[in-house]
Write an enzyme that holds these catalytic residues in place. Structure first.
Site, short mmCIF file in Angstrom:
data_model
loop_
_atom_site.label_atom_id
_atom_site.label_comp_id
_atom_site.label_asym_id
_atom_site.label_seq_id
_atom_site.Cartn_x
_atom_site.Cartn_y
_atom_site.Cartn_z
N ASP A 67 -11.69 -8.17 10.28
CA ASP A 67 -10.27 -8.36 10.53
C ASP A 67 -9.72 -9.38 9.53
O ASP A 67 -10.33 -10.43 9.30
CB ASP A 67 -10.06 -8.87 11.95
CG ASP A 67 -8.59 -8.85 12.35
OD1 ASP A 67 -8.12 -7.78 12.77
OD2 ASP A 67 -7.93 -9.90 12.25
N ASN A 111 2.74 -10.78 7.31
CA ASN A 111 3.82 -9.84 7.60
C ASN A 111 5.12 -10.56 7.96
O ASN A 111 6.20 -10.20 7.48
CB ASN A 111 3.42 -8.93 8.77
CG ASN A 111 2.81 -7.62 8.29
OD1 ASN A 111 2.92 -7.25 7.13
ND2 ASN A 111 2.15 -6.92 9.19
N HIS A 139 6.61 -6.41 5.63
CA HIS A 139 5.58 -5.38 5.81
C HIS A 139 5.17 -4.71 4.51
O HIS A 139 4.04 -4.22 4.39
CB HIS A 139 6.05 -4.34 6.83
CG HIS A 139 6.12 -4.87 8.23
ND1 HIS A 139 5.01 -4.97 9.03
CD2 HIS A 139 7.15 -5.38 8.94
CE1 HIS A 139 5.36 -5.48 10.21
NE2 HIS A 139 6.66 -5.75 10.18
N ASP A 189 1.39 -4.26 3.48
CA ASP A 189 0.74 -3.00 3.11
C ASP A 189 -0.06 -3.15 1.82
O ASP A 189 -1.16 -2.59 1.69
CB ASP A 189 1.80 -1.90 2.92
CG ASP A 189 2.35 -1.39 4.24
OD1 ASP A 189 1.81 -1.77 5.30
OD2 ASP A 189 3.34 -0.63 4.20
N GLU A 198 -4.86 -4.30 10.65
CA GLU A 198 -5.61 -5.00 9.61
C GLU A 198 -7.10 -5.07 9.93
O GLU A 198 -7.82 -5.88 9.36
CB GLU A 198 -5.05 -6.41 9.42
CG GLU A 198 -5.30 -7.36 10.58
CD GLU A 198 -4.27 -7.27 11.69
OE1 GLU A 198 -4.17 -8.24 12.46
OE2 GLU A 198 -3.57 -6.25 11.81
#
Length: 347
Positions: free
Chosen positions: A181, A189, A194, A198, A224
């Site tokens: 993770d 974010n 975002h 990404d 994630e």
């Protein structure tokens, strides 16, 4: 015949089997394994085609369970018409057709051929059927991949992982998994948006894929979070792989995205016990991942061994969650023995 990347035409040659007015061509479709969805269209004018993981194989299946030249597919006349035979080429893991081990066998349309952890369906197809199958293969391959990262999608866990486990059990191979993770991803974010998030996920996925072997599997598990399945890997090589992945993610250059932006990852590693359900195995790795979060992030933790996964009153362990430490209070990344409950704070 096809420009579809999921359809591989060995060579445009003459097709010599007819049924009525229709000419049929021998094909193999991968229905299970790392190359799932790929359609191989053979050349009936060639006598022999090599199947294996070697770069110069006619039908290349790039996975460690398949030998460099695993089998030879022979196209020859039999009973007055074209037929296809598969011969084992002294491979390490052999060939099974419809579940039966064979050294050499003439194939019937619809036969399923297992080479290591890959399962291929043999079929004689018309040109129209090949065009349809090409489109189907493309959709199948797309569904098996996460569109953002190109890694396997979470469907791998239910659709293919049980088969990987079965093959490993048959061969007596260890299987390890890693739950990974990205640390503080919510902050990335929230702070940068975002679109930046990404980019971080895509580059982390590439770092993961570049670190693993061809026989391993990398899955975007959700958001994630990533799942790595390491074939024929006991705990020590699995931890080594996780540490390499941790270092690769920490080294990602994001200066072109946001100056000064960095990313790290926390990971939990679990060796699967004999007969252990897949969900339990992954859950142990997930618990170890959250121990890594509790203890400061950017580190690798080992899961509680399956035989010790008993209720606390039986195992004699405390039910208290590990304290959440500030990162300044934590030393260099280490590998501990036990997992811990999931923290309540969002990361």
């Amino acid at each position: 015949m096809s420009e579809d990347p999921h359809t591989q035409v060995i060579k445009e040659g003459r097709r010599q089997r007819r049924r009525g007015d229709q000419v049929r061509t021998p094909t193999f479709t991968v229905v299970e394994g790392p190359s799932i969805g790929v359609l191989y269209v053979l050349d009936s004018s060639r006598r022999a085609h090599r199947i294996g993981r070697a770069e110069d194989a006619d039908l290349r299946i790039n996975t460690a369970s398949v030998s460099r030249c695993h089998a030879i597919v022979v196209v020859a006349s039999r009973g007055g018409e074209q037929a296809v035979r598969i011969d084992d080429n002294k491979s390490t893991n052999g060939i099974k057709v419809n579940g039966r081990r064979v050294e050499s066998l003439w194939l019937d349309s619809g036969d399923k051929v297992r080479l290591g952890d890959s399962l291929l369906r043999f079929q004689w197809m018309t040109d129209e059927e090949i065009r349809f199958a090409s489109g189907l293969s493309t959709r199948l391959a797309a569904a098996a991949r996460d569109p953002l990262t190109g890694l396997l999608s979470r469907a791998f866990v239910t659709d293919r992982l049980p088969g990987v486990v079965h093959v490993a059990e048959q061969r007596g191979q260890p299987l390890s998994c890693v739950m990974l993770d990205l640390d503080h991803f919510k902050n990335i974010n929230d702070t940068h948006g975002h679109l930046v998030g990404d980019v971080v996920i895509r580059r982390a996925a590439r770092a993961v894929a570049d670190t693993l072997r061809g026989s391993d599997f990398s899955v975007r598990y959700g958001g994630e979070e990533f799942l790595l399945v390491l074939v024929d890997a006991a705990i020590e090589p699995a931890v080594d792989a996780a540490q390499r992945t941790r270092a690769a993610i920490a080294a990602i250059d994001l200066e072109d995205v946001v100056p000064g932006l960095t990313v790290t990852a926390s990971q939990g590693v679990a060796l699967r016990a004999a007969g252990e359900p897949v969900d339990d195995w992954i859950a142990r790795a997930d618990a170890a991942l959250y121990t890594a979060k509790h203890l400061g992030r950017d580190q690798v933790q080992l899961a509680v061994p399956a035989e010790d996964s008993r209720p606390p009153e039986v195992a004699g362990e405390s039910t208290q969650s590990a304290p959440v430490l500030e990162e300044d209070d934590v030393g260099p990344p280490t590998t501990l023995e036990h997992g811990a409950p999931r923290p309540s704070d969002e990361d």
